[in-house]
Design a protein around this motif. Structure first.
Motif, mmCIF file in Angstrom:
data_model
loop_
_atom_site.group_PDB
_atom_site.id
_atom_site.type_symbol
_atom_site.label_atom_id
_atom_site.label_comp_id
_atom_site.label_asym_id
_atom_site.label_seq_id
_atom_site.Cartn_x
_atom_site.Cartn_y
_atom_site.Cartn_z
ATOM 1 N N ILE A 218 0.885 -1.166 0.000
ATOM 2 C CA ILE A 218 0.000 0.000 0.000
ATOM 3 C C ILE A 218 0.920 1.213 0.000
ATOM 4 N N PRO A 248 -5.859 3.393 1.082
ATOM 5 C CA PRO A 248 -7.302 3.494 1.300
ATOM 6 C C PRO A 248 -7.677 4.701 2.155
ATOM 7 N N TRP A 249 -6.688 5.401 2.684
ATOM 8 C CA TRP A 249 -6.897 6.620 3.471
ATOM 9 C C TRP A 249 -6.460 7.830 2.655
ATOM 10 N N GLN A 275 -8.791 0.878 7.804
ATOM 11 C CA GLN A 275 -9.279 0.996 6.432
ATOM 12 C C GLN A 275 -8.517 0.090 5.464
ATOM 13 N N ALA A 276 -7.388 -0.450 5.918
ATOM 14 C CA ALA A 276 -6.612 -1.345 5.058
ATOM 15 C C ALA A 276 -7.157 -2.765 5.058
ATOM 16 N N PRO A 279 -8.771 -4.086 1.454
ATOM 17 C CA PRO A 279 -7.831 -4.421 0.382
ATOM 18 C C PRO A 279 -6.856 -5.539 0.758
#
Length: 287
Positions: A218, A248-249, A275-276, A279
């Motif tokens: 990420i 994702p942030w 939030q990870a 994914p």
């Protein structure tokens, strides 16, 4: 919580979930497994059908302090390798952010038989990121031992926090040989000096060729100076077959959290990590 002696020091850990493949989740800095933001991500991964091992690395939380190895990450990788062998876990999935990403990379390089997949985010690199780490985690300790000895080291706020969590740590610090400890701190500091052929601290670029497991990266946010976008893209280039995705942030999540804490707001740097989970779960399901 259970603990086990690994390479001369006790390591506290816990396993969340009852079934599924095991993910070892490693946070950054010298933060414990109970630091805010870590457990919500672990619970999100458990909800996706996995077990998650949380552990207090040496020099974190209530585990014993330890001092050896070419870098602090190499020391932690050695401890994690022995912990996984002691627990007889078989090959696991390593997932780590910030310093935990570096610890996970070194573990994968040094103990390839123990790792089946790798997930990385908030990878530290660049001049600012590396200099900040060295100045924060090594320089105060180095100056204290050189000027006043191990008593002065034990009195530093960083180590006092670990002594309060685990009183045995005071004697473990005081029992260090002053000259050898000074030498170790110089070695740990040198790893944070940016140099050609070393994208992340203490890991020569050629060692990334030893990572042969499915890897998700990420990438860092474009405004994140401690975990630069460029560094995560360089690591992506170094790990053959790795996959890189957008964070994702928000792109500036780390900087905005830093500013909020400076204003006295109750914001944690790892708050966004939950939030990870989607994914990560997607990657694990198809890799």
């Amino acid at each position: 919580m259970p603990s086990v002696e690994i390479l001369g020091g006790n390591v506290e850990y816990e396993i969340l979930g009852d079934s599924g493949d095991l993910i070892v989740l490693t946070p950054g800095g010298r933060f414990s497994k109970d630091f805010r933001g870590v457990r919500p991500l672990a619970e999100g991964l458990v909800a996706g059908g996995y077990r998650v091992l949380l552990w207090d690395r040496p020099n974190c939380g209530v585990s014993d302090v330890q001092f050896f190895g070419p870098t602090e990450s190499h020391m932690r990788a050695a401890v994690l390798g022995e912990l996984l062998r002691t627990l007889d876990t078989g090959p696991v999935i390593l997932a780590g952010g910030s310093g935990g990403a570096r610890d996970s990379i070194v573990t994968t390089v040094e103990h390839p038989d123990l790792v089946r997949k790798l997930v990385l985010w908030n990878i530290v690199g660049g001049v600012q990121g590396q200099f900040v780490l060295g100045s924060y985690y090594v320089v105060p300790t180095l100056l204290a031992v050189r000027s006043s000895g191990m008593e002065a080291v034990a009195a530093l706020p960083e180590w006092q926090t670990l002594i309060e969590a685990n009183p045995k740590n005071r004697e473990r610090i005081l029992n260090q040989d002053r000259a050898e400890f000074n030498r170790l701190m110089l070695r740990w500091l040198e790893a944070y000096v940016p140099k050609p052929g070393q994208t992340i601290p203490g890991v020569p670029d050629d060692r990334f060729a030893d990572i042969r497991v499915p890897t998700l990266i990420i990438r860092g946010g474009k405004d994140d100076y401690d975990h630069p976008k460029r560094t995560s893209l360089e690591v992506h280039c170094l790990i053959d077959g790795s996959e890189v995705i957008d964070p994702p942030w928000p792109e500036d999540a780390w900087e905005r959290a830093t500013e909020a804490r400076a204003r006295g707001e109750d914001v944690g740097g790892f708050d966004t990590w939950v939030q990870a989970a989607p994914p990560i779960l997607d990657f694990l399901a198809r890799s």
